[in-house]
Write a protein that holds these residues in place. Structure first.
Motif, short mmCIF file in Angstrom:
data_model
loop_
_atom_site.label_atom_id
_atom_site.label_comp_id
_atom_site.label_asym_id
_atom_site.label_seq_id
_atom_site.Cartn_x
_atom_site.Cartn_y
_atom_site.Cartn_z
N ASP A 80 11.82 -25.12 -15.51
CA ASP A 80 12.88 -24.43 -14.37
C ASP A 80 12.60 -22.79 -15.31
OD1 ASP A 80 14.86 -23.05 -13.47
OD2 ASP A 80 16.29 -24.53 -13.47
N PRO A 81 12.09 -22.41 -14.29
CA PRO A 81 12.19 -20.59 -15.67
C PRO A 81 13.47 -19.62 -15.16
CG PRO A 81 10.95 -20.47 -13.10
CD PRO A 81 11.49 -21.81 -13.16
N ARG A 82 13.81 -20.48 -14.97
CA ARG A 82 15.60 -19.44 -14.87
C ARG A 82 15.87 -19.72 -16.46
NH1 ARG A 82 18.77 -22.47 -10.07
NH2 ARG A 82 17.85 -24.12 -11.38
N TRP A 83 15.84 -20.81 -17.10
CA TRP A 83 16.56 -21.12 -18.40
C TRP A 83 15.22 -20.13 -19.39
CZ3 TRP A 83 13.46 -24.31 -22.23
CH2 TRP A 83 14.21 -25.24 -23.23
N GLY A 84 16.07 -19.66 -20.18
CA GLY A 84 15.74 -18.38 -21.20
C GLY A 84 14.63 -18.68 -21.50
N ARG A 85 14.54 -20.14 -22.77
CA ARG A 85 14.23 -20.32 -23.40
C ARG A 85 12.48 -21.03 -23.64
NH1 ARG A 85 17.81 -23.56 -27.84
NH2 ARG A 85 16.07 -22.07 -29.57
N VAL A 86 12.22 -21.08 -21.79
CA VAL A 86 10.93 -21.96 -21.39
C VAL A 86 9.80 -20.66 -22.35
CG1 VAL A 86 9.15 -21.30 -19.97
CG2 VAL A 86 11.45 -21.63 -18.75
N GLU A 87 10.15 -19.05 -22.94
CA GLU A 87 9.56 -19.33 -23.50
C GLU A 87 8.78 -19.90 -25.02
OE1 GLU A 87 11.81 -15.75 -26.49
OE2 GLU A 87 11.25 -15.27 -24.66
N GLU A 88 10.04 -20.25 -25.75
CA GLU A 88 9.76 -21.26 -26.81
C GLU A 88 8.75 -22.35 -26.56
OE1 GLU A 88 13.64 -21.37 -29.07
OE2 GLU A 88 14.15 -20.13 -27.72
N THR A 89 8.37 -22.32 -25.67
CA THR A 89 8.39 -24.45 -25.28
C THR A 89 6.11 -24.42 -24.86
OG1 THR A 89 7.98 -23.96 -22.98
CG2 THR A 89 9.80 -24.66 -23.52
N TYR A 90 5.45 -25.29 -24.61
CA TYR A 90 4.66 -24.96 -24.38
C TYR A 90 4.07 -25.60 -22.89
CZ TYR A 90 3.78 -25.18 -29.45
OH TYR A 90 3.52 -25.44 -30.66
N GLY A 91 5.28 -25.05 -22.09
CA GLY A 91 4.81 -25.19 -20.71
C GLY A 91 5.34 -26.38 -20.09
N GLU A 92 5.27 -26.88 -18.86
CA GLU A 92 5.18 -27.67 -17.72
C GLU A 92 4.76 -28.73 -18.05
OE1 GLU A 92 3.24 -27.06 -13.46
OE2 GLU A 92 4.15 -25.34 -14.33
N SER A 93 3.57 -29.01 -18.84
CA SER A 93 2.59 -30.37 -18.57
C SER A 93 3.05 -31.23 -20.38
CB SER A 93 0.78 -30.06 -18.38
OG SER A 93 0.84 -30.96 -18.30
N PRO A 94 3.47 -32.45 -19.35
CA PRO A 94 3.86 -32.85 -20.89
C PRO A 94 1.86 -33.08 -22.12
CG PRO A 94 4.04 -34.45 -19.18
CD PRO A 94 3.43 -32.95 -18.60
#
Length: 791
Positions: free
Chosen positions: A159-173
């Motif tokens: 959910d790219p509305r969530w501001g912390r997407v940038e800290e993650t490694y993305g959408e794939s497990p």
């Protein structure tokens, strides 16, 4: 008789039992919490006697020396040693403390190397590089005595509305798990005496919050919870020995994770096999009372959290300090205190802190931001740059006479940083108004205080930045013979468009224009992405869309470079630009890394770790939606647009071309691996890296499975004209899922394997095969083994 707990030759269990048996209840509880560094410093001084009195019972951790101060490495090491000396030499039992810090895109401390933000590292699809980055962070943390790193972020972000997407490694497990494993291995090493404890966060489902709002409730079924959101944590536990976990702030189906024994003990420990320590996200225990309203007071919150299996309260003993009273008055079982305390003490022994509690203060600065570390940062920035579109304008011709560099992100070092980079993160202290004592202490070397911003101000390039190379500076260095004109055009936020005409004029006078736009990452109101900076629009903020539209409307060929941690909707920008590049908060060498790609010094090979939507209304949109999730032929498109994204997960272009051969498959069974092999040839005239991606579809299953999911990948360097042979060995456990009975098992049947350049590659090599055998239970999934050979 010597204290057994001090004997390095004794077993960990023996040492823990001996020490625990000597401890008072207050001493045990002290190990289950932390204290803010700032509460140990007053009037620019460290009063050892006052600290000894405050910490008479000891303490488990000290909260963030690097992230709370302006101290340089030697000063930070000296302060850490001073605190440690009080605990080791002036408390009854001499139990050392652990300093915890942040390290998503580099050690969050003054002078530390600033690498790309987490999502930018994921865009490299290069696990070896991520391991090297983690190793640098480890070395720098060790040098100042920090032994616990609150990273990596293993949340699955859809959910790219969530501001912390940038800290993650993305959408794939799969991608998140592989990156997380590489990071943890680089940080912890094979022996924690040489390593730093990693904390996987945020367990669990944190990025699936309602409305994309930070800390909002999560509604998530048990199958999706395990197969998608728990999988990166399971991989880091299984393949890298992840030593710490941090809870999610959210509730899942009404149950706050911080108070959930089902999550923190039954799932995490009993199902996933985790044996390390669970630490609270900051103030999460207190939030049980203040936010979730499941506890009537701080003591009740403490009882709920510790009973659930949350071992350490961070950032301070706000609630757990009430546990001794609760035990003595019969409201809580001391055995639960002992259980968590045992884990904390065992980890301190594993770290070797009883034998080596201090660090070499004089040597610390020597491992901070060295030339080799900066070279790695530059490489990471270049490898993570994603070329989304190119209609022949890139790479830039070295003979180009004039270039217009446009946009707010072209020459601002602050905009190269993510929310957990230093000094971006410190804005939360200053823009929120810091205490007088902290303001004084932040000077560190005596030069910083006068250069700190007033509350409400903003950081600029200065003593709190490592040297940062902006894109403008990077292009000037890469193309010294070109006439480069810079016009900002507009700010990154706000309504002022008065600079756009000058930007258009500069563009019209140039041979090519490069426009740098994006979002400002941080934790303060001025930021447009980052923690607690959630959004309902994914468009470029402020007047940046208008700037791009005006510049691209000229006859000058234009490259648009998005420097941002936000997953933006870029339909108009993509249509108007001749080339489109995304650089995800690339850090201190971002300008050089971007210039390397724009000029062709580095052949781009970054790939999308997320799907780019066309509109916020399409969310969630990811490559591995379950069957019927995005099949327009079943029920049609939206009434106002189609269901497809702008660019698919895994997409990214190169300056060369690669051909994929036919798949060779040796079919396995539900108990033996399936082996998939193909040849990849570089048919262009440039050397380059290709990211070979393996996807699978379970054609018929007992529950709805993903339409297609990534299960393996390899970033492969291939010289022009050369061929590499890539083999994936798929263990049958990698095809397992939770069936109707919630048993994790692999079912026999037909599977379709696809290998290609992205999740939507029309030229994917594809083969269907039959997996024979009986339904077979697997406790966990095994990694897909990859071998790359020169043909």
């Amino acid at each position: 008789m010597a204290d057994l707990y001090r004997d390095s030759n004794a077993g960990i269990g023996e040492r823990v039992a001996d020490l625990l048996g000597r401890m008072t209840l207050e001493e045990k509880v002290a190990q289950l919490g932390a204290i803010w560094l700032t509460s140990l410093v007053r009037d620019e001084s460290f009063d050892e006697d006052a600290v000894a009195e405050k910490l008479a019972d000891g303490i488990g951790q000290v909260t963030r020396i690097g992230a709370s101060t302006g101290l340089l490495a030697n000063e930070s090491a000296s302060l850490g040693n001073a605190i440690q000396r009080v605990l080791v030499e002036r408390t009854r039992l001499g139990v050392p403390m652990v300093i915890h810090e942040e390290g998503v895109g580099g050690f969050l401390s003054r002078g530390a190397t600033t690498f790309p933000q987490g999502l930018g590292l994921a865009a490299t699809w290069n696990t070896d590089l991520v391991g090297d980055v983690a190793d640098v962070i480890r070395v720098q943390m060790l040098a100042v005595g920090a032994r616990h790193n609150l990273a990596p972020v293993l949340d699955i972000a859809r959910d790219p509305r969530w501001g912390r997407v940038e800290e993650t490694y993305g959408e794939s497990p799969e991608l998140s798990g592989r990156m997380g494993v590489a990071y943890v291995k680089g940080m912890q090493t094979d022996d924690l005496r040489n390593g730093v404890v990693c904390t996987g966060k945020h367990f669990l489902g944190y990025a699936l919050s309602q409305g994309g709002r930070n800390q909002a409730p999560v509604q998530l079924g048990p199958r999706e919870l395990r197969e998608v959101y728990a999988e990166p944590f399971a991989a880091a536990i299984r393949d890298a020995g992840l030593a710490s976990i941090m809870n999610s702030y959210s509730s899942i189906d009404g149950e706050p994770v911080a108070a959930s024994r089902a999550m923190l003990t039954d799932l995490l420990r009993n199902e996933l096999g985790f044996t390390g320590t669970v630490v609270a996200d900051y103030f999460a225990v207190m939030q049980l009372q203040l936010n979730h309203k499941t506890a009537e007071d701080a003591e009740a919150a403490a009882r709920q959290a510790l009973a659930a299996g949350l071992d350490i309260e961070l950032p301070a003993l706000d609630c757990y300090q009430h546990l001794p009273t609760a035990v003595r008055e019969g409201r809580f079982d001391e055995a639960l205190v002992d259980e968590s305390c045992e884990r904390v003490l065992a980890q301190k022994i594993q770290l070797g802190l009883f034998e080596n509690p201090y660090v070499d203060e004089g040597a610390a600065i020597s491992v901070f931001d060295t030339p080799d570390q900066r070279a790695l940062a530059r490489r990471a920035a270049a490898e993570g740059a994603i070329l989304l579109k190119n209609e022949g304008v890139l790479p830039l011709d070295p003979s180009t006479a004039s270039i217009a560099v446009i946009g707010p992100h072209a020459d601002d070092p602050r905009l190269l940083q993510g929310d957990y980079h230093y000094p971006t993160h410190l804005e939360i202290i200053y823009l929120g108004g810091a205490s007088k004592e902290l303001d004084e202490f932040m000077g560190g070397d005596g030069t910083g205080v006068d250069q700190l911003p007033e509350a409400g101000g903003a950081f600029t390039a200065g003593p709190y930045y490592t040297p940062h190379v902006t894109p403008l500076a990077g292009l000037q260095a890469a193309l010294p013979d070109a006439e480069i004109t810079y016009e900002k055009g507009c700010a990154d936020t706000g309504d002022d468009a008065t600079g756009i005409p000058a930007a258009v004029a500069a563009t019209e006078a140039a041979d090519v224009a490069v426009v740098f736009v994006g979002a400002r990452s941080g934790l303060v109101p001025a930021a447009t992405v980052g923690e607690a900076r959630d959004a309902t629009s994914l468009d470029l903020p402020g007047q940046q869309r208008e700037l791009v539209a005006a510049v691209t409307a000229t006859a000058t060929p234009t490259v648009v470079v998005v420097v941002s941690g936000r997953v933006h909707t870029l339909v108009d920008e993509d249509a108007a630009a001749d080339a489109l590049l995304w650089s995800i908060l690339p850090g201190e060498e971002g300008g050089n890394g971007i210039a390397d790609v724009l000029t062709g010094a580095i052949n781009p090979a970054g790939r999308l770790p997320v799907t780019l939507p066309k509109h916020v209304g399409q969310i969630p949109l990811h490559h591995d939606m379950r069957q019927r999730g995005d099949k327009a032929e079943f029920y049609g498109d939206y009434v106002d647009r189609d269901v497809k994204g702008l660019y698919p997960f895994g997409h990214g272009l190169s300056y060369t071309s690669f051909d994929y051969g036919e798949l060779e498959i040796v079919a396995g069974s539900t108990t033996t691996p399936t082996v998939i092999t193909l040849e990849v040839t570089n048919v262009g005239d440039r050397d380059g890296d290709e990211v070979v991606q393996l996807y699978v579809t379970d054609d018929v299953a007992s529950v709805a499975r993903p339409i297609m999911e990534l299960i393996g990948f390899a970033r492969v360097s291939i010289a022009a004209g050369a061929t590499r042979r890539v083999t994936f060995a798929v263990h049958p456990s990698r095809l397992a899922f939770h069936g109707l009975d919630m048993r994790h098992a692999t079912e026999p049947g037909t599977f379709t394997f696809r290998v290609g350049r992205s999740a939507a590659d029309r030229d994917m090599a594809e083969r269907q095969m039959t997996l024979d055998g009986e339904r077979t239970d697997y406790e966990r999934r095994n990694i897909v083994a990859t071998v790359v050979e020169v043909n």
